[in-house]
Design a protein around this motif. Structure first.
Motif, short mmCIF file in Angstrom:
data_model
loop_
_atom_site.label_atom_id
_atom_site.label_comp_id
_atom_site.label_asym_id
_atom_site.label_seq_id
_atom_site.Cartn_x
_atom_site.Cartn_y
_atom_site.Cartn_z
N ALA A 78 -0.68 3.79 -1.92
CA ALA A 78 -0.92 3.98 -0.48
C ALA A 78 -1.29 5.44 -0.18
CB ALA A 78 0.32 3.56 0.31
N VAL A 79 -0.58 6.36 -0.85
CA VAL A 79 -0.87 7.79 -0.63
C VAL A 79 -2.29 8.10 -1.13
CG1 VAL A 79 -0.23 10.16 -1.26
CG2 VAL A 79 1.56 8.47 -0.76
N HIS A 80 -2.61 7.56 -2.30
CA HIS A 80 -3.96 7.79 -2.86
C HIS A 80 -5.03 7.30 -1.89
CE1 HIS A 80 -7.25 7.85 -5.80
NE2 HIS A 80 -7.59 6.69 -5.25
N ASP A 97 4.20 10.77 -8.79
CA ASP A 97 3.51 11.93 -8.23
C ASP A 97 2.05 11.59 -7.92
OD1 ASP A 97 5.75 13.44 -8.68
OD2 ASP A 97 4.96 14.46 -10.46
N VAL A 98 1.53 12.23 -6.90
CA VAL A 98 0.10 12.17 -6.65
C VAL A 98 -0.40 13.60 -6.85
CG1 VAL A 98 -1.71 11.59 -4.99
CG2 VAL A 98 0.41 10.25 -5.05
N VAL A 99 -1.43 13.75 -7.68
CA VAL A 99 -1.88 15.08 -8.09
C VAL A 99 -3.39 15.25 -7.87
CG1 VAL A 99 -0.06 15.27 -9.85
CG2 VAL A 99 -2.29 14.39 -10.51
N ILE A 100 -3.77 16.52 -7.78
CA ILE A 100 -5.19 16.86 -7.74
C ILE A 100 -5.39 17.99 -8.73
CG2 ILE A 100 -7.06 17.78 -6.29
CD1 ILE A 100 -5.65 16.43 -3.90
N ASN A 101 -6.27 17.80 -9.70
CA ASN A 101 -6.45 18.78 -10.79
C ASN A 101 -5.11 19.24 -11.35
OD1 ASN A 101 -9.25 18.74 -10.48
ND2 ASN A 101 -9.14 20.21 -8.80
N SER A 102 -4.27 18.30 -11.66
CA SER A 102 -2.92 18.53 -12.22
C SER A 102 -1.94 19.20 -11.27
CB SER A 102 -2.97 19.34 -13.53
OG SER A 102 -3.83 18.73 -14.43
N LYS A 103 -2.34 19.47 -10.03
CA LYS A 103 -1.40 20.08 -9.08
C LYS A 103 -0.86 19.00 -8.16
CE LYS A 103 -3.35 24.69 -8.93
NZ LYS A 103 -3.92 25.72 -8.04
N LYS A 104 0.43 19.07 -7.92
CA LYS A 104 1.08 18.00 -7.14
C LYS A 104 0.81 18.16 -5.64
CE LYS A 104 5.83 16.29 -6.99
NZ LYS A 104 6.93 16.02 -7.93
N TYR A 173 2.76 -6.64 -2.14
CA TYR A 173 4.01 -6.77 -2.92
C TYR A 173 4.74 -8.05 -2.51
CZ TYR A 173 8.74 -5.66 -4.56
OH TYR A 173 9.98 -5.71 -5.16
N PHE A 174 4.88 -8.26 -1.21
CA PHE A 174 5.61 -9.46 -0.75
C PHE A 174 4.86 -10.75 -1.12
CE2 PHE A 174 7.61 -6.48 2.48
CZ PHE A 174 8.82 -6.41 1.79
N ASN A 175 3.53 -10.69 -1.10
CA ASN A 175 2.73 -11.86 -1.48
C ASN A 175 2.58 -12.01 -2.99
OD1 ASN A 175 2.28 -12.35 1.18
ND2 ASN A 175 0.26 -11.39 1.25
N LYS A 176 3.11 -11.04 -3.73
CA LYS A 176 3.03 -11.01 -5.20
C LYS A 176 1.60 -11.00 -5.72
CE LYS A 176 7.56 -12.89 -5.97
NZ LYS A 176 8.41 -13.92 -6.47
N THR A 177 0.69 -10.41 -4.95
CA THR A 177 -0.68 -10.29 -5.45
C THR A 177 -0.88 -8.92 -6.15
OG1 THR A 177 -1.37 -9.52 -3.28
CG2 THR A 177 -1.69 -11.87 -3.77
N ASP A 178 -0.12 -7.92 -5.70
CA ASP A 178 -0.02 -6.63 -6.39
C ASP A 178 -1.36 -5.94 -6.68
OD1 ASP A 178 2.68 -7.15 -6.31
OD2 ASP A 178 2.82 -7.78 -8.40
N GLU A 179 -2.33 -6.07 -5.77
CA GLU A 179 -3.62 -5.39 -5.99
C GLU A 179 -3.44 -3.87 -6.11
OE1 GLU A 179 -3.19 -7.62 -3.54
OE2 GLU A 179 -4.86 -9.05 -3.50
N PHE A 180 -2.37 -3.34 -5.50
CA PHE A 180 -2.15 -1.89 -5.55
C PHE A 180 -2.04 -1.38 -6.99
CE2 PHE A 180 1.93 -4.01 -5.01
CZ PHE A 180 2.66 -3.51 -6.08
N LEU A 181 -1.66 -2.28 -7.91
CA LEU A 181 -1.53 -1.83 -9.31
C LEU A 181 -2.86 -1.38 -9.89
CD1 LEU A 181 0.98 -4.22 -11.11
CD2 LEU A 181 1.12 -1.73 -10.91
N SER A 182 -3.96 -2.03 -9.47
CA SER A 182 -5.27 -1.58 -9.97
C SER A 182 -5.58 -0.17 -9.48
CB SER A 182 -6.42 -2.48 -9.51
OG SER A 182 -6.02 -3.77 -9.41
N VAL A 183 -5.14 0.15 -8.26
CA VAL A 183 -5.37 1.51 -7.75
C VAL A 183 -4.62 2.50 -8.64
CG1 VAL A 183 -5.03 3.05 -5.76
CG2 VAL A 183 -5.68 0.66 -5.39
N CYS A 184 -3.38 2.14 -9.02
CA CYS A 184 -2.59 3.04 -9.88
C CYS A 184 -3.21 3.16 -11.27
CB CYS A 184 -1.15 2.54 -10.01
SG CYS A 184 -0.30 2.50 -8.44
#
Ligand code: BTN
Length: 238
Positions: A78-80, A97-104, A173-184
């Motif tokens: 979500a942050v991404h 962590d969410v990072v940009i060029n290795s910086k948090k 998450y509640f629907n168990k479709t978990d599309e957010f995992l592809s973003v990660c």
């Protein structure tokens, strides 16, 4: 998702506030502090905080589940996506962590408390928004939205955008479709990298599995780690 925002000017920690007031709070209540006085991160580390940061925590009530490790991943996705909406490209450094060029730019801390069969999950998010500089010890390690694109942001607008994205990921998450995992997975700063998980244990990071765990390869064998098991500070490309 119907989030209810409860604002504080100063508070010790938004995660701590939720944990101490579970009896008064409902699922999807959001505690926001203009400034935290003793915000904390994983392994009880201090979380640097002043009014340039956006610090908030969301209470989610669920049943106990083996999917709980996904909560940190859904928050990171979500942050991404929210940052992308502000034209800031970021990577997700598993687990939190969410990072940009290795910086948090953002740290996430998920804590859970089980009471009478209800799993109270606190999703704490600390995002560096308008910081123009960091102290000497953080300056190589941290960045902010302002430092990335030169614009000052209204923190309440950033919060709204973030909550909208968290709401989308929570629905998956509640629907168990978990599309957010592809973003990660697709925006991971770790997958494909070699890291030391202990002195002399160099492993290759392969993927994030469907439970939000990290899959690594060591001497041809696949190992699985949950977020609390490893610290990935000795990252190097090799
Ligand atoms: C980490 O980097 O280890 C996670 C940092 C999480 C910080 C956020 S700020 C809002 C919430 N309240 C806290 O005390 N911590 C989290």
């Amino acid at each position: 998702m119907n989030f209810k925002i409860i604002e504080f000017k100063e508070i010790e920690s938004t995660n701590k506030y939720i944990k101490e007031n579970l009896d008064k709070l409902r699922g999807f209540d959001v505690i926001v502090a203009d400034r935290q006085l003793s915000g904390y991160g994983r392994r009880s580390r201090d979380w640097f905080d002043n009014s340039d940061n956006l610090s908030f925590s969301i209470l989610v009530k669920t049943v106990l589940s083996d999917r709980i490790g996904l909560i940190t991943q859904l928050a990171a996705s979500a942050v991404h996506r929210a940052l992308k909406g502000f034209e800031i490209d970021s990577e997700i450094k598993w687990p939190n962590d969410v990072v940009i060029n290795s910086k948090k730019i953002c740290g996430i801390l998920v804590e859970t408390i089980l009471i009478d069969g209800v799993l109270n999950t606190v999703i704490g998010i600390g995002l560096n928004v308008n910081n123009s500089k960091f102290s000497k010890d953080l300056s190589n390690k941290a960045t902010s939205m302002f430092m990335e694109n030169g614009t000052t942001f209204d923190k309440s607008i950033v919060l709204k955008v973030l909550l909208k994205e968290v709401g989308k990921s929570l629905t998956q998450y509640f629907n168990k479709t978990d599309e957010f995992l592809s973003v990660c997975r697709n925006n991971s700063s770790l997958i494909g990298e070699y890291v030391f998980i202990e002195k002399n244990r160099r492993v290759k990071i392969i993927n994030i599995d469907n439970f939000g765990r990290l899959l690594v390869e060591e001497n041809g064998e696949t190992l699985t780690f949950i977020g609390s098991e490893v610290s990935l500070n000795n990252l190097y490309n090799g």
